[in-house]
Design a protein around this motif. Structure first.
Motif, PDB file in Angstrom:
ATOM      1  N   PRO A  63     -10.631  12.995  -6.370  1.00 32.78           N
ATOM      2  CA  PRO A  63     -10.650  11.368  -6.197  1.00 32.78           C
ATOM      3  C   PRO A  63      -9.122  10.788  -6.256  1.00 32.78           C
ATOM      4  O   PRO A  63      -8.815  10.044  -5.651  1.00 32.78           O
ATOM      5  CB  PRO A  63     -11.269  11.133  -7.481  1.00 32.78           C
ATOM      6  CG  PRO A  63     -12.434  12.214  -7.648  1.00 32.78           C
ATOM      7  CD  PRO A  63     -11.438  13.486  -7.275  1.00 32.78           C
ATOM      8  N   ILE A  64      -8.315  11.469  -7.004  1.00 30.62           N
ATOM      9  CA  ILE A  64      -6.940  11.165  -7.040  1.00 30.62           C
ATOM     10  C   ILE A  64      -6.240  11.287  -5.867  1.00 30.62           C
ATOM     11  O   ILE A  64      -5.374  10.451  -5.397  1.00 30.62           O
ATOM     12  CB  ILE A  64      -6.124  11.664  -8.106  1.00 30.62           C
ATOM     13  CG1 ILE A  64      -6.803  11.547  -9.423  1.00 30.62           C
ATOM     14  CG2 ILE A  64      -4.555  11.480  -8.149  1.00 30.62           C
ATOM     15  CD1 ILE A  64      -6.133  12.174 -10.555  1.00 30.62           C
ATOM     16  N   ILE A  65      -6.433  12.472  -5.187  1.00 27.37           N
ATOM     17  CA  ILE A  65      -5.931  12.635  -3.631  1.00 27.37           C
ATOM     18  C   ILE A  65      -6.167  11.564  -2.856  1.00 27.37           C
ATOM     19  O   ILE A  65      -5.307  11.292  -1.759  1.00 27.37           O
ATOM     20  CB  ILE A  65      -5.838  14.126  -3.310  1.00 27.37           C
ATOM     21  CG1 ILE A  65      -5.145  15.100  -4.281  1.00 27.37           C
ATOM     22  CG2 ILE A  65      -5.505  14.271  -1.865  1.00 27.37           C
ATOM     23  CD1 ILE A  65      -5.448  16.537  -3.763  1.00 27.37           C
ATOM     24  N   LYS A  66      -7.706  11.392  -2.696  1.00 28.57           N
ATOM     25  CA  LYS A  66      -7.972  10.333  -1.795  1.00 28.57           C
ATOM     26  C   LYS A  66      -7.438   8.953  -2.093  1.00 28.57           C
ATOM     27  O   LYS A  66      -7.332   8.343  -1.055  1.00 28.57           O
ATOM     28  CB  LYS A  66      -9.502  10.281  -1.927  1.00 28.57           C
ATOM     29  CG  LYS A  66     -10.119  11.653  -1.544  1.00 28.57           C
ATOM     30  CD  LYS A  66     -11.698  11.608  -1.514  1.00 28.57           C
ATOM     31  CE  LYS A  66     -12.399  12.814  -1.043  1.00 28.57           C
ATOM     32  NZ  LYS A  66     -13.793  13.091  -1.124  1.00 28.57           N
ATOM     33  N   SER A  67      -7.572   8.797  -2.999  1.00 22.15           N
ATOM     34  CA  SER A  67      -6.754   7.316  -3.506  1.00 22.15           C
ATOM     35  C   SER A  67      -5.272   7.339  -3.180  1.00 22.15           C
ATOM     36  O   SER A  67      -4.883   6.258  -2.695  1.00 22.15           O
ATOM     37  CB  SER A  67      -6.756   7.113  -5.165  1.00 22.15           C
ATOM     38  OG  SER A  67      -8.004   7.084  -5.722  1.00 22.15           O
ATOM     39  N   CYS A  68      -4.444   8.369  -3.331  1.00 22.05           N
ATOM     40  CA  CYS A  68      -3.178   8.567  -2.812  1.00 22.05           C
ATOM     41  C   CYS A  68      -3.200   8.272  -1.391  1.00 22.05           C
ATOM     42  O   CYS A  68      -2.357   7.763  -0.723  1.00 22.05           O
ATOM     43  CB  CYS A  68      -2.520   9.899  -3.118  1.00 22.05           C
ATOM     44  SG  CYS A  68      -2.173  10.039  -5.103  1.00 22.05           S
ATOM     45  N   ALA A  69      -3.981   8.945  -0.791  1.00 19.97           N
ATOM     46  CA  ALA A  69      -3.949   8.730   0.962  1.00 19.97           C
ATOM     47  C   ALA A  69      -4.266   7.544   1.279  1.00 19.97           C
ATOM     48  O   ALA A  69      -3.940   7.096   2.110  1.00 19.97           O
ATOM     49  CB  ALA A  69      -5.069   9.830   1.436  1.00 19.97           C
TER      50      ALA A  69
END
Length: 324
Positions: A63-69
């Motif tokens: 979830p965090i990586i998707k938010s960063c993207a």
């Protein structure tokens, strides 16, 4: 019929200045760049934590990586992941070295194609972590060789080769062993077409290369073993067993082809290497001469599907044996 006279002396309609000053445009661009840079810094900080913090929760990685993207344009996020901005390495490098498998698998979803610099960094990571699985998963074989073979396999409809590495137990003081199992699909067809077949794998903290090829001057076939440019020099003892799929003439058993390499030479990294001087005790590759069986229609070493199976047993010897 009454006519309406055109009053040529009437005042023209008021004009409106719709031009935007260059300073105004620059100001808006600066604000946008500032916002993006703030987002970029925040994203990089989160990525740094993901790949370096031991206690970072696995469940929260995706979830965090998707938010960063989502916080950056796709191209910028891909570029950020491939830039050496964390201790002079990429985020993917640290994901491999620190065994952050979940993060690695998420990162690669946002990278359409690795840059050459990123691929080189990931190759270093796989050596540092002795991670053959990630090396194969990310298709980190030599770009020039691998891209040509990939194109040929695509044209032939040929599946990927299977390369499995198994580390062995220490045999005695100062030496160690590993095994590599190879399954080369459409072996003869690829070899006849390209005149060479080359693969790479990771073992003992090095990237190794196994190549089948033809000496263009003599027409002789050979198989050779080497190590990549960034690998450390090594003194190997190897045996390559090529599986037989047919009975040997006059025999009731299938006899594999044993290719022995007994040498006291030190195997040097491939390419240009400034740290080593070639000499009587060094070599850039170790070769085995083959007969013409790779061309034979009924060779015992290729099965009915054109697959060649081989097993490499490698023992690493001390570079400088004890004297006396």
């Amino acid at each position: 019929m009454a006519t309406i006279a055109f009053n040529d002396s009437s005042d023209p309609p008021p004009s409106y200045d719709v031009s935007v000053s260059k300073d105004s445009i620059r100001s808006k661009q600066s604000v946008f760049s500032f916002i993006q840079s703030k987002h970029k810094a925040s994203v990089l900080s989160l990525i740094h934590q993901i790949v370096s913090s031991p206690g970072f929760g696995v469940a929260s990685v995706a979830p965090i990586i998707k938010s960063c993207a989502a916080a950056l344009p796709a191209a910028k996020f891909s570029k950020l992941l491939q830039k050496r901005n964390i201790e002079n390495h990429t985020a993917l490098y640290w994901a491999i070295v620190n065994n952050r498998r979940e993060a690695l698998l998420e990162f690669v979803k946002f990278i359409p194609k690795f840059s050459r610099a990123c691929s080189a960094d990931l190759r270093l990571a796989c050596m540092a972590a002795n991670d053959h699985d990630s090396f194969m998963l990310l298709h980190l074989g030599d770009n020039d060789v691998d891209s040509k073979d990939r194109s040929l396999r695509r044209m032939l409809g040929c599946p990927l080769d299977d390369i499995q590495v198994r580390e062995g137990d220490t045999l005695n003081v100062g030496s160690n062993i590993f095994f590599v199992h190879f399954v080369f699909r459409m072996f003869q067809k690829r070899l006849r077409t390209a005149r060479k077949l080359e693969v790479e794998f990771v073992a003992q903290g090095r990237i190794w290369m196994l190549r089948f090829g033809m000496n263009m001057l003599t027409g002789d076939w050979f198989v050779e073993l080497g190590i990549s440019r960034d690998s450390s020099a090594v003194r190997p003892n190897a045996v390559l067993d090529i599986q037989a799929n047919k009975l040997s003439p006059g025999s009731d058993i299938m006899q594999p082809l044993h290719l022995y390499m007994r040498t006291s030479h030190i195997l040097l990294p491939g390419g240009v290497c400034k740290h080593y001087m070639t000499g009587p005790d060094t070599t850039p590759a170790v070769s085995w001469q083959l007969s013409d069986w790779p061309m034979h229609a009924n060779t015992a070493y290729v099965d009915c599907n054109g697959t060649l199976t081989a097993e490499l047993t490698m023992t690493i010897k001390p570079r400088y044996p004890r004297r006396g």
